[in-house]
Design a protein around this motif. Sequence first.
Motif, PDB file in Angstrom:
ATOM      1  N   LEU A   6       0.840  -1.196   0.000  1.00 24.30           N
ATOM      2  CA  LEU A   6       0.000   0.000   0.000  1.00 24.30           C
ATOM      3  C   LEU A   6       0.880   1.253   0.000  1.00 24.30           C
ATOM      4  O   LEU A   6       0.687   2.183  -0.791  1.00 24.30           O
ATOM      5  CB  LEU A   6      -0.902  -0.007   1.245  1.00 24.30           C
ATOM      6  CG  LEU A   6      -1.760   1.246   1.493  1.00 24.30           C
ATOM      7  CD1 LEU A   6      -2.888   1.344   0.472  1.00 24.30           C
ATOM      8  CD2 LEU A   6      -2.332   1.244   2.914  1.00 24.30           C
ATOM      9  N   LEU A   7       1.890   1.265   0.887  1.00 25.97           N
ATOM     10  CA  LEU A   7       2.778   2.419   1.014  1.00 25.97           C
ATOM     11  C   LEU A   7       3.536   2.702  -0.275  1.00 25.97           C
ATOM     12  O   LEU A   7       3.744   3.846  -0.652  1.00 25.97           O
ATOM     13  CB  LEU A   7       3.820   2.166   2.117  1.00 25.97           C
ATOM     14  CG  LEU A   7       3.458   2.517   3.542  1.00 25.97           C
ATOM     15  CD1 LEU A   7       4.706   2.493   4.418  1.00 25.97           C
ATOM     16  CD2 LEU A   7       2.799   3.892   3.632  1.00 25.97           C
ATOM     17  N   GLU A   8       3.965   1.622  -0.918  1.00 26.48           N
ATOM     18  CA  GLU A   8       4.849   1.792  -2.073  1.00 26.48           C
ATOM     19  C   GLU A   8       4.109   1.851  -3.401  1.00 26.48           C
ATOM     20  O   GLU A   8       4.707   2.070  -4.448  1.00 26.48           O
ATOM     21  CB  GLU A   8       5.912   0.677  -2.088  1.00 26.48           C
ATOM     22  CG  GLU A   8       6.896   0.835  -0.928  1.00 26.48           C
ATOM     23  CD  GLU A   8       7.785  -0.387  -0.710  1.00 26.48           C
ATOM     24  OE1 GLU A   8       7.702  -1.341  -1.512  1.00 26.48           O
ATOM     25  OE2 GLU A   8       8.558  -0.363   0.266  1.00 26.48           O
ATOM     26  N   GLY A   9       2.788   1.660  -3.335  1.00 31.53           N
ATOM     27  CA  GLY A   9       1.995   1.660  -4.565  1.00 31.53           C
ATOM     28  C   GLY A   9       2.095   2.987  -5.298  1.00 31.53           C
ATOM     29  O   GLY A   9       2.146   4.044  -4.683  1.00 31.53           O
ATOM     30  N   LYS A  10       2.143   2.948  -6.598  1.00 29.21           N
ATOM     31  CA  LYS A  10       2.257   4.150  -7.427  1.00 29.21           C
ATOM     32  C   LYS A  10       0.888   4.803  -7.551  1.00 29.21           C
ATOM     33  O   LYS A  10      -0.103   4.134  -7.822  1.00 29.21           O
ATOM     34  CB  LYS A  10       2.735   3.735  -8.824  1.00 29.21           C
ATOM     35  CG  LYS A  10       4.007   4.457  -9.240  1.00 29.21           C
ATOM     36  CD  LYS A  10       4.460   3.978 -10.591  1.00 29.21           C
ATOM     37  CE  LYS A  10       5.082   5.111 -11.375  1.00 29.21           C
ATOM     38  NZ  LYS A  10       6.096   5.854 -10.631  1.00 29.21           N
ATOM     39  N   ARG A  11       0.809   6.111  -7.346  1.00 28.88           N
ATOM     40  CA  ARG A  11      -0.459   6.803  -7.495  1.00 28.88           C
ATOM     41  C   ARG A  11      -0.424   7.844  -8.612  1.00 28.88           C
ATOM     42  O   ARG A  11      -1.391   8.540  -8.849  1.00 28.88           O
ATOM     43  CB  ARG A  11      -0.846   7.477  -6.166  1.00 28.88           C
ATOM     44  CG  ARG A  11      -1.176   6.452  -5.080  1.00 28.88           C
ATOM     45  CD  ARG A  11      -1.756   7.143  -3.873  1.00 28.88           C
ATOM     46  NE  ARG A  11      -0.730   7.796  -3.087  1.00 28.88           N
ATOM     47  CZ  ARG A  11      -0.928   8.895  -2.355  1.00 28.88           C
ATOM     48  NH1 ARG A  11      -2.105   9.481  -2.349  1.00 28.88           N
ATOM     49  NH2 ARG A  11       0.045   9.406  -1.638  1.00 28.88           N
ATOM     50  N   GLU A  12       0.727   7.951  -9.269  1.00 31.14           N
ATOM     51  CA  GLU A  12       0.835   8.930 -10.357  1.00 31.14           C
ATOM     52  C   GLU A  12       1.448   8.270 -11.572  1.00 31.14           C
ATOM     53  O   GLU A  12       2.365   7.462 -11.444  1.00 31.14           O
ATOM     54  CB  GLU A  12       1.786  10.055  -9.938  1.00 31.14           C
ATOM     55  CG  GLU A  12       1.208  11.040  -8.986  1.00 31.14           C
ATOM     56  CD  GLU A  12       2.255  12.106  -8.654  1.00 31.14           C
ATOM     57  OE1 GLU A  12       2.068  13.228  -9.093  1.00 31.14           O
ATOM     58  OE2 GLU A  12       3.233  11.775  -7.968  1.00 31.14           O
ATOM     59  N   ALA A  41      -7.008  12.071  -9.277  1.00 30.60           N
ATOM     60  CA  ALA A  41      -5.583  12.074  -9.618  1.00 30.60           C
ATOM     61  C   ALA A  41      -4.726  11.337  -8.582  1.00 30.60           C
ATOM     62  O   ALA A  41      -3.645  11.797  -8.230  1.00 30.60           O
ATOM     63  CB  ALA A  41      -5.090  13.514  -9.768  1.00 30.60           C
ATOM     64  N   GLY A  42      -5.223  10.198  -8.112  1.00 30.40           N
ATOM     65  CA  GLY A  42      -4.428   9.391  -7.187  1.00 30.40           C
ATOM     66  C   GLY A  42      -4.642   9.727  -5.721  1.00 30.40           C
ATOM     67  O   GLY A  42      -3.954   9.190  -4.853  1.00 30.40           O
ATOM     68  N   ALA A  43      -5.606  10.607  -5.427  1.00 28.32           N
ATOM     69  CA  ALA A  43      -5.865  10.974  -4.030  1.00 28.32           C
ATOM     70  C   ALA A  43      -6.213   9.736  -3.205  1.00 28.32           C
ATOM     71  O   ALA A  43      -6.807   8.785  -3.713  1.00 28.32           O
ATOM     72  CB  ALA A  43      -6.997  11.993  -3.954  1.00 28.32           C
TER      73      ALA A  43
END
Lengths: 430, 430
Positions: free
Chosen positions: A19-25, A264-266
């Motif tokens: 979860l922490l390292e997941g890409k959101r952008e 946008a990845g929020a």
Amino acid sequence: MVLRLDSADRDFESRFRQLLEGKRESSQDVSDTVAGIIADIRTRGDDALVELTNRFDRTRYGAADLRIPQDEIDKAAARVSDEVRAALQTAHDRIRAHHEKQKPTDHIYTDPLGVTLGTRWTPVDAVGIYVPGGLATYPSSVLMNAVPAKVAGVGRIAMVVPTPGGQIAAPILLAAKIAGVTEIYRVGGAQAVAALAYGTATIAPVDKIVGPGNAYVATAKRQVFGQVGIDMIAGPSEVLVIADGSANSAWVAADLIAQAEHGAGARSILVTTEKGLADSVAAEVDRQIDLLPNPANAREGWHDYSAVISVASLDEAVVLANRIASEHIELALDDPQSILPSIRHAGAIFLGHHTPEAIGDYVGGSNHVLPTAGTARFASGLGVLDFMKRTSILGCDPMTLSALSQAAVTLAEVEGLDGHGRSVSIRLNR
Amino acid sequence: MVLRLDSADRDFESRFRQLLEGKRESSQDVSDTVAGIIADIRTRGDDALVELTNRFDRTRYGAADLRIPQDEIDKAAARVSDEVRAALQTAHDRIRAHHEKQKPTDHIYTDPLGVTLGTRWTPVDAVGIYVPGGLATYPSSVLMNAVPAKVAGVGRIAMVVPTPGGQIAAPILLAAKIAGVTEIYRVGGAQAVAALAYGTATIAPVDKIVGPGNAYVATAKRQVFGQVGIDMIAGPSEVLVIADGSANSAWVAADLIAQAEHGAGARSILVTTEKGLADSVAAEVDRQIDLLPNPANAREGWHDYSAVISVASLDEAVVLANRIASEHIELALDDPQSILPSIRHAGAIFLGHHTPEAIGDYVGGSNHVLPTAGTARFASGLGVLDFMKRTSILGCDPMTLSALSQAAVTLAEVEGLDGHGRSVSIRLNR
């Protein structure tokens, strides 16, 4: 379905890490395009700025049209409803009052040896503020970027804002007027950033550029860094709510949705010691999202990037919070002070059940430009200090210079910098 | 011959501008190489770190050798002469005492409406310090980077230093020991920066990386920025001396040489109201450079990048100083206070005839890591605040939330963020 985790699960650590390292952008690489635009502005100035602006914004401006004249600003501002005007004024006054308290004081003193030592703060001369245009209309961001600069004592605040199809939202201009922005230019994108950094005939160069923008704007800011100062590159927004059994699930759900709707990845994360609350909030979020006029962003943010995490204790919640280092943390507890001192990394912390993060976005008084994506481990939100800089002051007289000379000459020798040593010793024994 | 300018000359403005904009660094583009090294460290960890270290530093370390054991540090430290030990201790104590005064205080208050507002400062958890190795031996830089972190309350300070051929200077290890560095690794280059940013089995990741390095190190710092915080990318060092007829030309010359001897594009500029001083200093510099055991760097810095500028008044000198925004400014005047308030942009200012810049490099107490290349327009020297971050605190109760709700809901509506408005209004009327 939103991601559900439980710290008691055998695979919790690996899933939490995921979860922490997941890409959101999506990391769109536009460096070459941006480098070309910057070079073009540096070479051809206004000509390039006008050309690029008209091409990207579908306008037909000449160089003389780029700066929005005062009477156009005044007319637009006058069109804004009294209700919005009052809200912007309230927000401005509260932001201003809080930021006034951030002003640093100079500290010049004489140390026990007799050496004059100190730190002096001075404002940056000129600041550029980037304001996104088009669909997004965020007058609150104009206030959050301009007011700290104004409080710092910045003399010149130049705002740039793209006007796709020639349109600009009146509240943006009103916010700029209230905040004391000195100039507004209808330009955007990498070309606006380049013009602020290097200057053109129409736009005088600034010393620091702040404000959010798309990939082109962010990349341009990175590329002009060094020529001018920049603020942090903002990532997707995020909230972490820490809740116990005292929390109201409908309120917590509303706060999680408020964050997720940024799109946008929020991301919204709930960490709770109360299993029942985890279930009821998850259900509430789905129910409330359906009530939104435009639910798409919130739904995506909630289902793709968010999580509900059950933990055994508030101590466990604090450990996770310090690993997440969230932009916003809400403490939905009857006694938020009980864990406040243990939370070491956060952009902003909201205390108790009656402080929804949205209050901080608008009228709380604190700044809503905050470190995202775990950067609260080392970075701070925007404030008055970002528009000032420190100068060290040092003063010796013959006596103190003599007292310090041996140590200085010895270290210069160790470092092989003989000229350094000589500049001290030449002043002795006269 | 050093460049000579006179503000009365017809072509002064263009020649001064040329001086300001002249390139002092070769901008070697090593981005691709560095990106490859970072990727390699992220993928293969210690294996890559050991391989790259042994290749670049011509060593034969295994992973277990990378961390310098405490007894090796202690033995090296014990070999340092008493004179150097005393000088380092003096420098440390003075730097520490001055930086203690930079510690910020939290400020949490209740505003007139009843809202809890505030700013809380917390230290960064872990910091990495890059120390150049090989020929350059700068124990003073170890102190200047480590002490502010220590004063800030940083718990873990990891130092990396390359050991070409397996060699490391004992004073570097002693300085680290005095400053309270917690771990020292014999690695350098982009691979060391990558290891600090992302961690390997041997080196736990840090949150912020500071310290000077070559083009590979600087590029690696830029590339890992965001994953960790970084300090400014340092450019060539520089001094501006403002002198009137009260200045001693031999002393001023010695100070200009001390700066120029840094090499690598280092620059010294004298601005003086006294034509005779301009001539005598220029002659003195050439004379004194010949007295240096290693005059090459100073000669290059003086002839290729420096300047002597005559002006008509101290007011003119101040105008030029604010345009140059120098890393260091010396006020070689009987009354430095007369122009001190007018100088708006400088990394550090040295007062009067008895404060050579070299005192600030070592034992003055202020930090010698300062903004270069005109970045003092927007940036500050290294200090305690660089190792801390601010968290905003906001707290409402039902009454204050209700008082702020209308403005917040109105602004949320203007911005099209309905979920934001709902998170406020859902808490009302209960």
